[in-house]
Design an enzyme around this catalytic site. Structure first.
Site, short mmCIF file in Angstrom:
data_model
loop_
_atom_site.label_atom_id
_atom_site.label_comp_id
_atom_site.label_asym_id
_atom_site.label_seq_id
_atom_site.Cartn_x
_atom_site.Cartn_y
_atom_site.Cartn_z
N HIS A 64 0.83 -1.21 0.00
CA HIS A 64 0.00 0.00 0.00
C HIS A 64 0.86 1.26 0.00
CE1 HIS A 64 -4.24 -1.48 1.29
NE2 HIS A 64 -3.61 -2.44 0.62
N ASP A 65 2.01 1.18 0.65
CA ASP A 65 2.92 2.33 0.65
C ASP A 65 3.53 2.53 -0.73
OD1 ASP A 65 4.61 4.42 1.82
OD2 ASP A 65 6.24 2.99 1.54
N SER A 74 5.64 6.95 3.13
CA SER A 74 4.63 8.01 3.31
C SER A 74 3.41 7.50 4.05
CB SER A 74 4.22 8.59 1.95
OG SER A 74 3.72 7.58 1.09
N THR A 246 -4.24 -23.18 4.16
CA THR A 246 -2.97 -23.00 4.88
C THR A 246 -2.78 -21.51 5.16
OG1 THR A 246 -1.76 -22.89 2.78
CG2 THR A 246 -1.86 -25.03 3.87
#
Length: 335
Positions: A64-65, A74, A246
């Site tokens: 996501h960064d 950020s 798993t």
């Protein structure tokens, strides 16, 4: 078909580093902070043993960064009274606190050992890699020397991170805008082999799906029943593992599950039906080594996406706040 696909991917990966990115160095901290690797490894092991969902959380945090303005930490910046940062947009609110905490702990330890040397962006990249390896995933090299961003804008997030209800066209185009092709996209989405999703992200597949079907017909009926029981009270806080077989192991079971109608998110299950993504799902379901190789190269590519070097960024003293705010708390850091 598997060998040509993998060969093409590996060949293309040889050209992924630009001149700017080549300034990053695997041995960047050897002289300035020789205990860098050891300190992060110890923090990672302790945290993962205490909170087994840390690996999945850190991987999401890293991705996501990087997808919003590059791998510059950020996302780690907190909002202040003047502006909202990336961290507090709706799509990032579900990122677990354990993921932030492992970076904070590593940063604190490194600041004691070698103050002002190691960036939060590098800590996040290496901690994520070490956590992936710890739960059974592949080891890959990380070039170091990233700087941390000076700012974080909430308004910049939308359109850069895939949502479960997006079409395959939209998701493919989103990844393409980051110079990631379809094979790289499928390999990266394979990160869903660990972690979980909240009922709000897949509930529409379970109840009143269409006029002709109560649930999504692409889902395994037994799986649907179990999820309906879990999410029946419309409780948004309830969650299910992305990989029902798993959940705590980084392996290729996620792709095998898609072939059996056990994909939790609609956007994931769609990959087995789209002719652009299906060949790679089938390849990785059959060959875990192929998945690991593709995932490794894709992560190496993501990890250098729009990195900031030199005066383009800074080494933050705290990961949640830019250095200037430590001096001037009233400075605006986002939009």
């Amino acid at each position: 078909m598997a060998l040509p696909l993998l060969s093409i991917f590996l060949f293309s990966s040889l050209t992924l580093f630009s001149l700017t990115e080549s300034k990053l160095n695997i041995d960047y901290y050897n002289k300035t902070c020789p205990q860098f690797d050891k300190i992060i490894q110890q923090i990672v092991v302790d945290k993962q043993l205490a909170a087994p969902t840390t690996a999945a959380g850190a991987l999401r945090l890293f991705f996501h960064d990087c997808m919003v303005g590059g791998c510059d930490a950020s996302l780690l910046i907190s909002s202040n009274s003047f502006s909202q940062s990336e961290r507090d947009t709706d799509i990032n609110l579900s990122l677990p606190g354990d993921a932030y905490d492992v970076v904070t702990r590593a940063k604190t330890a490194l600041e004691l050992q070698c103050p002002g040397i190691v960036s939060c962006a590098d800590i996040l990249a290496v901690a994520t890699r070490d956590l992936i390896t710890m739960v059974g995933g592949p080891f890959y090299s990380i070039r170091l020397g990233r700087k941390d961003s000076f700012e974080s804008y909430a308004k910049d997030v939308e359109g850069h991170i895939a949502r479960p209800n997006m079409t395959m066209d939209t998701i493919i185009n989103m990844f393409a805008s980051k110079n990631l092709n379809v094979q790289e996209m499928v390999a990266l989405v394979g990160a869903h082999t660990i972690g979980f999703s909240h009922c709000s992200e897949f509930r529409k597949r379970l109840f009143k799906f269409s006029q002709t079907s109560e649930s999504d017909p692409t889902m395994n009926p037994t799986y649907v029943q179990a999820l309906q029981t879990l999410c029946g009270n419309n409780t948004k806080d309830m969650a299910a593992f992305n990989d029902v077989m798993t959940p705590g192991k980084f392996d290729n079971m996620y792709f095998i599950n898609l072939q059996k109608g056990l994909g939790l998110l609609a956007s994931d299950q769609a990959m087995i039906y789209d002719q652009r993504t299906k060949p790679f799902v089938e390849l990785y379901a059959k060959d875990q080594d192929a998945f690991f190789k593709a995932f490794t190269h894709a992560m190496e590519k993501v990890s250098v996406y729009q990195v900031k070097l030199g005066k383009m960024g800074e080494v933050r003293r705290r990961c949640d706040i830019v250095n200037q705010l430590l001096v001037n708390p009233n400075k605006k850091i986002g939009g």
